[in-house]
Design a protein around this motif. Structure first.
Motif, mmCIF file in Angstrom:
data_model
loop_
_atom_site.group_PDB
_atom_site.id
_atom_site.type_symbol
_atom_site.label_atom_id
_atom_site.label_comp_id
_atom_site.label_asym_id
_atom_site.label_seq_id
_atom_site.Cartn_x
_atom_site.Cartn_y
_atom_site.Cartn_z
ATOM 1 N N ALA A 113 0.936 -1.149 0.120
ATOM 2 C CA ALA A 113 0.002 0.134 0.087
ATOM 3 C C ALA A 113 0.807 1.315 0.032
ATOM 4 N N THR A 114 1.891 1.172 0.610
ATOM 5 C CA THR A 114 2.827 2.361 0.775
ATOM 6 C C THR A 114 3.790 2.666 -0.646
ATOM 7 N N VAL A 115 3.950 1.586 -1.232
ATOM 8 C CA VAL A 115 4.529 1.676 -2.381
ATOM 9 C C VAL A 115 3.772 2.147 -3.644
ATOM 10 N N ALA A 116 2.594 1.657 -3.484
ATOM 11 C CA ALA A 116 1.359 2.145 -4.556
ATOM 12 C C ALA A 116 1.360 3.674 -4.283
ATOM 13 N N LEU A 118 3.523 6.019 -3.262
ATOM 14 C CA LEU A 118 4.710 6.744 -3.520
ATOM 15 C C LEU A 118 4.935 6.991 -4.988
ATOM 16 N N LYS A 119 5.787 8.159 -5.251
ATOM 17 C CA LYS A 119 6.162 8.246 -6.579
ATOM 18 C C LYS A 119 7.715 8.280 -7.015
ATOM 19 N N PRO A 120 8.294 7.015 -6.496
ATOM 20 C CA PRO A 120 9.819 7.137 -6.978
ATOM 21 C C PRO A 120 10.042 6.969 -8.366
ATOM 22 N N GLY A 121 11.284 6.857 -8.457
ATOM 23 C CA GLY A 121 11.788 6.818 -9.801
ATOM 24 C C GLY A 121 11.534 5.425 -10.265
ATOM 25 N N THR A 123 13.656 2.979 -11.499
ATOM 26 C CA THR A 123 14.788 2.166 -10.963
ATOM 27 C C THR A 123 14.262 1.795 -9.313
ATOM 28 N N THR A 124 14.016 2.832 -8.649
ATOM 29 C CA THR A 124 13.690 2.434 -7.312
ATOM 30 C C THR A 124 12.286 1.602 -7.200
ATOM 31 N N LEU A 125 11.269 2.087 -7.986
ATOM 32 C CA LEU A 125 10.010 1.268 -7.857
ATOM 33 C C LEU A 125 10.354 -0.198 -8.561
ATOM 34 N N GLU A 126 11.289 -0.396 -9.240
ATOM 35 C CA GLU A 126 11.450 -1.711 -9.777
ATOM 36 C C GLU A 126 12.130 -2.554 -8.608
ATOM 37 N N GLU A 127 13.241 -1.849 -7.980
ATOM 38 C CA GLU A 127 13.661 -2.473 -6.927
ATOM 39 C C GLU A 127 12.858 -2.886 -5.826
ATOM 40 N N MET A 128 11.697 -1.815 -5.415
ATOM 41 C CA MET A 128 10.851 -2.416 -4.401
ATOM 42 C C MET A 128 9.999 -3.367 -4.705
ATOM 43 N N VAL A 129 9.681 -3.331 -5.922
ATOM 44 C CA VAL A 129 8.515 -4.390 -6.508
ATOM 45 C C VAL A 129 9.420 -5.787 -6.503
ATOM 46 N N LEU A 130 10.557 -5.751 -6.888
ATOM 47 C CA LEU A 130 11.114 -6.936 -6.910
ATOM 48 C C LEU A 130 11.589 -7.701 -5.539
ATOM 49 N N ASP A 131 11.812 -6.762 -4.477
ATOM 50 C CA ASP A 131 12.157 -6.942 -3.116
ATOM 51 C C ASP A 131 10.709 -7.795 -2.759
ATOM 52 N N ILE A 132 9.774 -6.843 -2.889
ATOM 53 C CA ILE A 132 8.219 -7.565 -2.597
ATOM 54 C C ILE A 132 8.029 -8.919 -2.803
ATOM 55 N N LYS A 133 8.491 -8.943 -4.328
ATOM 56 C CA LYS A 133 8.152 -10.338 -4.907
ATOM 57 C C LYS A 133 9.056 -11.596 -4.224
ATOM 58 N N THR A 134 10.405 -11.027 -3.842
ATOM 59 C CA THR A 134 11.228 -11.805 -3.253
ATOM 60 C C THR A 134 10.492 -12.411 -2.106
ATOM 61 N N ALA A 158 15.450 0.791 3.515
ATOM 62 C CA ALA A 158 16.411 1.748 2.891
ATOM 63 C C ALA A 158 15.561 2.364 2.167
ATOM 64 N N ALA A 159 14.957 1.686 0.891
ATOM 65 C CA ALA A 159 14.373 2.357 -0.153
ATOM 66 C C ALA A 159 13.113 3.063 0.319
ATOM 67 N N LEU A 160 12.329 2.566 1.202
ATOM 68 C CA LEU A 160 11.233 3.498 1.839
ATOM 69 C C LEU A 160 11.629 4.790 2.520
ATOM 70 N N GLN A 161 12.692 4.683 3.285
ATOM 71 C CA GLN A 161 13.145 5.487 4.109
ATOM 72 C C GLN A 161 13.508 6.880 3.210
ATOM 73 N N THR A 162 14.097 6.647 2.207
ATOM 74 C CA THR A 162 14.671 7.878 1.249
ATOM 75 C C THR A 162 13.580 8.211 0.391
ATOM 76 N N ASN A 163 12.280 7.614 0.170
ATOM 77 C CA ASN A 163 11.264 7.945 -0.678
ATOM 78 C C ASN A 163 9.933 8.301 -0.275
ATOM 79 N N GLY A 164 9.963 8.238 0.963
ATOM 80 C CA GLY A 164 8.869 9.035 1.623
ATOM 81 C C GLY A 164 7.790 7.990 2.243
ATOM 82 N N GLY A 165 8.293 6.703 2.598
ATOM 83 C CA GLY A 165 7.714 5.891 3.130
ATOM 84 C C GLY A 165 8.089 5.433 4.447
ATOM 85 N N ARG A 166 8.473 6.492 5.257
ATOM 86 C CA ARG A 166 8.909 6.405 6.740
ATOM 87 C C ARG A 166 8.176 5.407 7.544
ATOM 88 N N GLU A 167 7.014 5.722 7.588
ATOM 89 C CA GLU A 167 6.021 4.803 8.649
ATOM 90 C C GLU A 167 6.148 3.357 8.269
#
Length: 178
Positions: A113-116, A118-121, A123-134, A158-167
């Motif tokens: 829900a948080t990643v959805a 966010l508006k990261p670039g 590459t960052t979005l791809e990284e987060m999605v792949l981590d979720i899939k893993t 780390a990706a969430l902290q730098t892209n507005g997903g601090r919670e």
């Protein structure tokens, strides 16, 4: 306050679990419904009923919902436990146990829900999605590895902290004991 319909109760209790009983948290109505065996369309209809009763509220146009104070009261009346202080922490064993699996699954709902939202670039979005899939693949394993799950959660944090997903990042830290 009572809930008449068993299906509404089940959905409300799962929303309560998925959000950790936090009115500020959100979860995907489709993911909540999926956990209890509903398809997306049916989950949407049940979520609409909860929203109509004032027990849930829309957070995102893509299906993110949150539990309201009235929803918390109704969930507790229906047997939902109050959230534990500090939340669940993953065990130290080499393989996730049942409680750890449930903790990671609930955490994944919040992260999705948080990643959805966010508006990261790209590459960052791809990284987060792949981590979720893993993490999803690890949960499918008969013996999901704790070290793998913790490493992937650290990457997501780390990706969430730098892209507005601090919670969500904070909740990951609490869950992994960092």
């Amino acid at each position: 306050m009572t809930i008449e319909d068993e299906e509404l109760t089940t959905f409300l209790l799962e929303l309560h679990r998925a959000t950790g009983g936090d009115p500020g948290a959100q979860a995907s109505m489709h993911a909540v419904g999926g956990v209890i065996g509903m398809d997306k369309q049916h989950a949407g209809k049940v979520a609409e009923e909860l929203i109509g009763k004032g027990w849930a509220e829309v957070r995102t146009l893509s299906g993110g919902i949150g539990i309201t104070a009235e929803g918390l009261e109704a969930a507790r009346a229906a047997g939902g436990a109050a959230p534990a202080a500090g939340g669940a922490v993953l065990g130290k064993g080499p393989v996730l146990d049942t409680a750890d699996r449930e903790t990671v699954a609930a955490l994944l709902d919040q992260v999705r829900a948080t990643v959805a939202a966010l508006k990261p670039g790209y590459t960052t979005l791809e990284e987060m999605v792949l981590d979720i899939k893993t993490l999803e693949v690890q949960l499918l394993s008969p013996k999901p590895k704790t070290a793998v799950v913790k490493a992937v959660l650290a990457s997501l944090r780390a990706a969430l902290q730098t892209n507005g997903g601090r919670e969500a990042a904070q909740r990951i830290g609490e869950t992994t004991g960092e």
